[in-house]
Each structure stands twice: as C-alpha cells, then as structure tokens.
Design an enzyme around this catalytic site. Structure first.
Site, PDB file in Angstrom:
ATOM      1  CB  VAL A 187      -0.993  -0.001   1.186  1.00  9.61           C
ATOM      2  CG1 VAL A 187      -1.827   1.273   1.199  1.00  9.61           C
ATOM      3  CG2 VAL A 187      -1.902  -1.222   1.118  1.00  9.61           C
ATOM      4  CB  CYS A 188       3.987   2.169   1.762  1.00  6.80           C
ATOM      5  SG  CYS A 188       3.371   2.056   3.461  1.00  6.80           S
ATOM      6  CB  THR A 189       4.713   0.292  -3.242  1.00  7.96           C
ATOM      7  OG1 THR A 189       5.830  -0.167  -2.470  1.00  7.96           O
ATOM      8  CG2 THR A 189       5.068   0.322  -4.705  1.00  7.96           C
TER       9      THR A 189
END
Length: 151
Positions: A46-48
């Site tokens: 999700v951070c990516t």
C-alpha cells in the site's frame, strides 16, 4: 489511533533528508502549499501504491502550487533505493529515521506499538498552517482525488 495535528495549528518545522541526501525543511516551501503524505513503511504494497499515485499526479499538485513530500520512519539509504526502484523522480520522500519518528511524533501520528507512523495526509497552506488532516486505516490507499479537492 493517534492524535493527529488539528486544522488551524501551526505546522512544526523540521529538517529531514530526502532520497537524494538533500536536507529538506518545511520552511523551504513558504509561499507554497505542502502535502505531507505519511506512509508507515517503505517496501510494502500500500505504501508503494501511495507514493506511485502521488508521483503520477505530480503535475496536478504542481498546478495547485503544492509540494508533495512523502514521509516514513525508514532510513535515508532505504528511501534512496526505494525511490529509484519506484521511479519517483518528482516527489521527495523523506526519512524520519534519526531520531526515530521525531517528526511524526510532532504531528501526532507516531504509533509506539508499531514503531512507525500512521498512514496520514496533512495539507499545509502557504503560511505554514494546517488546512486539512486525515488518518487512514493502515491498509487503505488514500484517494489522490480527495486530496486534490482540498486544494
């Protein structure tokens, strides 16, 4: 959940290194709006997606006089490699690493139980005041359109 900084408060200044080892401070951007987009940990799905979404929409932020800063507690060398892998050529991603989470603590979004920040977006106006702040569930990808609407 954390006690995120409130709308109308003065955004705390900071000095952190970006992916290029350049020292970045909030005060560098006086006269521009700033999006602080917090992601808990680099190298996670999700951070990516969150950072790639900001990169894809860079021009829209630029058109709204807004600087995009991605932040997490990861170290600067990790952020440097991650930025290259993700092809983050426009947005800056900052390392809130030493001392660990110092800036995320100032913004009220550090999670002691996880040793990282919350996922959050904080918009700061041209004079350094918080104009919008939102926390997200840890596995929720923030909607860039929602952020752009706030500008």
């Amino acid at each position: 959940m954390a006690n995120i900084i409130k709308v109308g408060e003065k955004a705390p200044d900071f000095k952190l290194q970006d992916q290029s080892e350049k020292e970045i401070s909030l005060s560098l951007f006086k006269g521009k709006k700033v999006l602080l987009s917090w992601h808990p940990l680099a190298w996670t799905a999700v951070c990516t997606d969150q950072m790639r979404s900001l990169e894809r929409n860079f021009k829209q932020f630029e058109e709204k006089n807004t600087v995009v800063l991605g932040l997490s507690i990861d170290s600067q060398p990790s952020k440097s490699v991650w930025a290259r892998v993700l092809c983050l050529n426009n947005i800056k991603i900052l390392a809130d690493f030493n001392p660990l989470g110092e800036v995320s603590r100032k913004y009220g979004i550090f999670r002691e139980d996880r040793g990282s920040s919350e996922r959050a977006n904080i918009l700061i106006d041209e004079n350094g005041m918080v104009i919008w702040a939102k926390l997200y569930e840890i596995h929720t990808l923030p909607d860039v359109a929602e952020i752009l609407e706030q500008l």
